[in-house]
Design an enzyme around this catalytic site. Structure first.
Site, mmCIF file in Angstrom:
data_model
loop_
_atom_site.group_PDB
_atom_site.id
_atom_site.type_symbol
_atom_site.label_atom_id
_atom_site.label_comp_id
_atom_site.label_asym_id
_atom_site.label_seq_id
_atom_site.Cartn_x
_atom_site.Cartn_y
_atom_site.Cartn_z
ATOM 1 C CG ASP A 58 -2.029 -1.018 1.143
ATOM 2 O OD1 ASP A 58 -2.340 -1.447 0.014
ATOM 3 O OD2 ASP A 58 -2.558 -1.406 2.190
ATOM 4 N NE ARG A 116 -9.312 -2.923 4.994
ATOM 5 C CZ ARG A 116 -8.476 -3.966 5.032
ATOM 6 N NH1 ARG A 116 -7.389 -3.919 5.769
ATOM 7 N NH2 ARG A 116 -8.722 -5.043 4.328
ATOM 8 N NE ARG A 166 -1.935 -8.622 0.781
ATOM 9 C CZ ARG A 166 -1.375 -7.650 1.500
ATOM 10 N NH1 ARG A 166 -0.078 -7.442 1.400
ATOM 11 N NH2 ARG A 166 -2.100 -6.905 2.296
ATOM 12 C CG ASN A 215 19.597 5.884 -16.253
ATOM 13 O OD1 ASN A 215 18.943 6.913 -16.374
ATOM 14 N ND2 ASN A 215 20.080 5.488 -15.091
#
Length: 855
Positions: free
Chosen positions: A241, A285, A376, A606
């Site tokens: 999260d 959440r 997940r 890069n």
């Protein structure tokens, strides 16, 4: 000694690594000026404590909180140095994963085990999280170097995780303490979320009391209590999260975004086929990070996140937005809902609520997809593997340098550096966010998330909620073009640039085929729908070539006049940078070139000076990692095999080094770190010894231009000859597959924000350059590279970057990622020195309390 000459702990470790590698492995002494102490006399040392203010935040795609970066050095004498290989002798470390699993946890576990063993410590797995700590027995087992092999590419956590009610009670913590003391473990590395880390801090604060009780009960002896008198705790944040304040990215977040974007891309094709609206519910959440970045990365029409509840009339606004999108020709709508989404009254907004609204008001064919735990799962991204590995290394250092007075700390990511912060300070700021949301102080909660989170939100609102102007007159005319080789994410940058330009009232032109197309007048006007759906598409929709402008300056000047171009946004690699220098030089001859231009670095190599990262490099890195995973897996059934993989990058070793770290390579040959036949021989001998263990496979990466004579074929033939009877060798040249594919979430988001920032700068610079009825920009700062430096996106004049550039080899003279190469060598079990003599100093997060919102 002045405290002003200070630097981060990580730089202290890694710069010393580089000196050792140069002097021992390459057989040369680091150069120094007259009067400067030699490396053998002076070692780089960690700075005194610093206070971090969350106001200082990074304006990059994958950050939440910010920490300023220290630049200077503080040195120590040789007498203070203690070899790292004895730092852990007589000590024991336990590592556990707790709470929800997150991709990249295994990389962290692997690093803790291998670096711990490297320092001479014993390292123990604690299986099943805190439950295993409480239950003891076989749940706590000693780890070996080989026991963490082939863990890097596995999702979840190999040592298991579990919610543990027992550990929440003192009796459970007493049993856990007993199990640790009996094994002589006084160092604990906890990988988990804020709940797991808070539990670890509680455990540490009670430690003396727990030992006293165990001794009174006769379960441990006074001698055991004395040897285990204090417990060191270090936390690594594993949470998809990204809801933990104090670290830019938590382990697992980037991989979760990969899973989400894969599904969004798949759904997009079916939605377009049937003109459907899809409502996707993602995890989050209490934190809307996944939903917000997903929305930016896929160009969603709407996003619901808990930190920013929609206005009271959001139903009307949403329906109007969807219908306008369809009117402009779009065949699909995407709405992202975080599972914790709420309205301003705290009432949940569910994906079913949104679906029912769209069906009832608009009659659109609407489907709901709840992604759930698929987010997940799966293989960890390259970013999470490298993040977990770097954090694991720093965790071991923090544990072994800990004292009874050192508070429990959490290893965090600050820009390109790993830092240590007091655990409970970070936990408190995280709780403050939840408190603000519970009290419906949403503006405060948004600020607490950090400026980068706020910037993500502002860019999203501009691209999704602001109506493009109806008038086609155009305030200014800005052209957008791609230059150099294609790179995934270029299209996302073009889309963002075009749409932000239109929102600002500009007329936006797109140039096909780079500078060559600009010279030939291959230019057309772009409207809002022109770039629709470009965010997730790889390659270059505009077409791109390596042609430089110098030979065509007259034709380019004519095109600028013909199309009234007043500003130029150039998206590309080293050719874009050198082309910018040629445009600056051409201003002396052609006044038409005196217009502002900005370069957005976009190349898999890069190697653009002025930026730590380039759009497209993350996608290429993940492609290499995926290939290496499959190649290593193919060796599982065929024992004793070594693979030599050639990567792209020109003379820049970024891809080879970072892919080597992410894929667990035994060696990575690059131009920036010269090597000899003796080094090749040492690598072969290293692999010969490896084949005697249970790990009978090897992986060697070679940057395509690392050495003119030691080619991929040469190295393959050498390994094949020297490995006869011991191992077989195979070679793979990955080639242009590294430039293809759909851009990763990082590259999409990075490109989107770079495009928005470039266009904002352009609009301001054009206004600033308006004189006597025309645009005339002839100052050095009117031609810039927009790059990520440490913790910020900054505009740097191309002319000022010339001194930082190795033009012969097309690379910057200094590259931050070189400091990570020693980690690669240590994790591959090479015998190199590591200086860790300093006790850890903790940095602190300061929060303002005098009525101000902490930011």
């Amino acid at each position: 000694m002045s405290q002003e000459t200070a630097m981060h702990k990580e730089e202290f470790h890694l710069k010393f690594f580089m000196c050792v590698i140069e002097s021992r492995q390459l057989g040369r002494t680091p150069q120094r000026t007259a009067g400067e102490a030699s490396t053998s006399d002076l070692l780089i040392r960690k700075p005194p404590p610093e206070t971090y203010d969350l106001k200082e935040t990074m304006d990059d795609p994958h950050t939440m909180e910010g920490i300023p970066v220290l630049e200077n050095e503080w040195i120590m004498t040789h007498e203070e140095h203690h070899a790292a290989k004895t730092l852990g002798v007589g000590k024991a470390i336990a590592v556990l994963t707790s709470g929800g699993d997150a991709q990249g946890m295994n990389a962290a576990v692997r690093a803790v085990v291998r670096v711990g063993i490297f320092t001479g410590a014993r390292v123990f797995f604690v299986h099943e999280g805190y439950q295993g700590l409480v239950d003891g027995g076989d749940h706590i087992r000693e780890a070996t170097w080989e026991s963490v092999s082939m863990m890097l590419q596995l999702g979840g956590t190999v040592i298991g995780s579990a919610r543990c009610k027992d550990f929440r009670e003192r009796e459970g913590r007493l049993r856990a303490a007993h199990n640790l003391v009996k094994r002589g473990i006084t160092n604990l590395c906890v990988i988990g979320g804020d709940g797991s880390l808070t539990g670890a801090d509680t455990f540490r604060s009670e430690w003396s009391g727990l030992l006293s009780d165990l001794q009174k009960e006769g379960k441990i002896t006074p001698e055991e209590a004395r040897k285990s008198s204090y417990l060191n705790i270090v936390g690594l944040v594993g949470s998809i999260d990204n809801d933990f304040c104090g670290t830019d990215m938590t382990i697992g977040t980037d991989s979760a975004l990969h899973r989400i974007i894969e599904i969004v891309d798949a759904i997009t094709t079916t939605a377009q086929s049937h003109q459907r609206t899809f409502v996707l519910e993602v995890m989050g959440r209490h934190c809307g990070y996944l939903a917000l970045v997903t929305s930016l990365s896929c160009g969603a029409d709407w996003v619901f996140i808990p930190e920013c509840p929609p206005d009271d009339d959001w139903e009307e606004h949403l329906c109007r937005r969807l219908s306008e999108t369809r009117t402009r020709g779009s065949r699909l709508n995407i709405i992202i809902v975080a599972e914790g989404a709420i309205d301003k009254n705290g009432k949940p907004i569910t994906s079913e609520d949104v679906k029912n609204l769209v069906v009832k008001r608009l009659g659109y064919d609407t489907r709901v997809t709840v992604l759930g735990h698929v987010q997940r799962g799966g293989t960890p991204s390259a970013f999470d593997r490298i993040l977990g590995s770097r954090m694991g290394v720093e965790a071991v250092m923090a544990l072994l340098e800990g004292t009874p007075d050192t508070p429990a700390c959490v290893v965090s990511l600050s820009g390109n550096q790993a830092v240590r912060l007091p655990l409970m300070e970070c936990v408190q700021v995280t709780k403050d966010v939840t408190k603000a949301m519970n009290e419906k102080k949403f503006d405060e909660a948004l600020k607490l998330r950090g400026r980068s989170f706020m910037n993500n939100w502002e860019v999203y609102k501009l691209l999704a909620h602001v109506r493009p102007p109806v008038s086609k007159a155009g305030l200014h005319t800005v052209a957008v073009m791609n230059v150099g080789a294609p790179a995934a994410g270029m299209n996302a940058a073009v889309r963002s640039t075009v749409r932000i330009g239109l929102i600002q009232g500009n007329r936006v032109l797109v140039v096909h085929d780079g500078f060559e197309g600009l010279a030939k007048g291959q230019i057309e006007e772009a409207g809002w729908s022109y770039v629709g759906g470009w965010t997730g598409q790889g390659g270059s929709k505009l077409g791109t070539k390596r042609t430089l402008p110098k030979k065509n300056l007259e034709q380019i000047s004519a095109s600028i006049t013909k199309f009234n171009i007043q500003g130029l946004v150039i998206i590309g690699g080293f050719e874009a940078y050198t082309g910018g220098l040629e445009l600056m030089e051409g201003r002396k001859q052609y006044d038409e070139l005196c217009i502002p231009f900005v370069i957005i670095p976009a190349t898999v190599s890069n190697n653009v000076p002025g930026s730590d990262f380039s759009v497209g490099a993350d996608t290429a890195l993940n492609t290499i990692c995926t290939t290496c995973d499959r190649i290593k897996q193919s060796a599982a059934g065929t024992k004793r095999r070594v693979f030599i993989i050639e990567t792209m990058g020109g003379y820049c070793g970024y891809l080879a080094t970072m892919a080597g770290l992410a894929a667990g390579a035994d060696a990575a040959y690059i131009f920036e770190e010269p090597f000899t036949i003796r080094d090749l021989q040492a690598n072969v001998e290293h692999l010969v010894q490896k084949m005697k263990t249970t790990v009978k496979r090897g992986l060697v990466l070679r940057n395509e231009k690392c050495n003119e004579n030691y080619t991929t074929d040469f190295i393959f033939n050498l390994y094949s000859e020297e490995g006869k009877g011991i191992f077989d060798s195979r070679k793979n040249v990955l080639g242009h597959m590294q430039q293809g594919g759909s851009p990763t979430p990082f590259d999409r988001n990075f490109a989107t924000k770079m495009g928005a920032k470039a266009m904002n700068w352009m609009t301001g610079k054009i206004k600033e350059s308006y004189r006597n009825g025309r645009i005339f920009a002839n100052t050095p700062d009117s031609g810039c590279v927009l790059g990520m430096r440490k913790r910020a996106l900054v505009f740097q004049p191309v002319t000022e970057l010339k001194d930082q550039t190795d033009f012969e080899h097309r690379i910057p003279k200094e590259q931050w990622w070189l400091k990570l190469r020693p980690i690669l060598k240590i994790l591959a079990k090479y015998e190199i020195d590591l200086d860790t003599s300093e006790h850890a100093h903790l940095e602190h997060i300061s929060r303002k309390r005098s009525g101000e919102v902490p930011v």
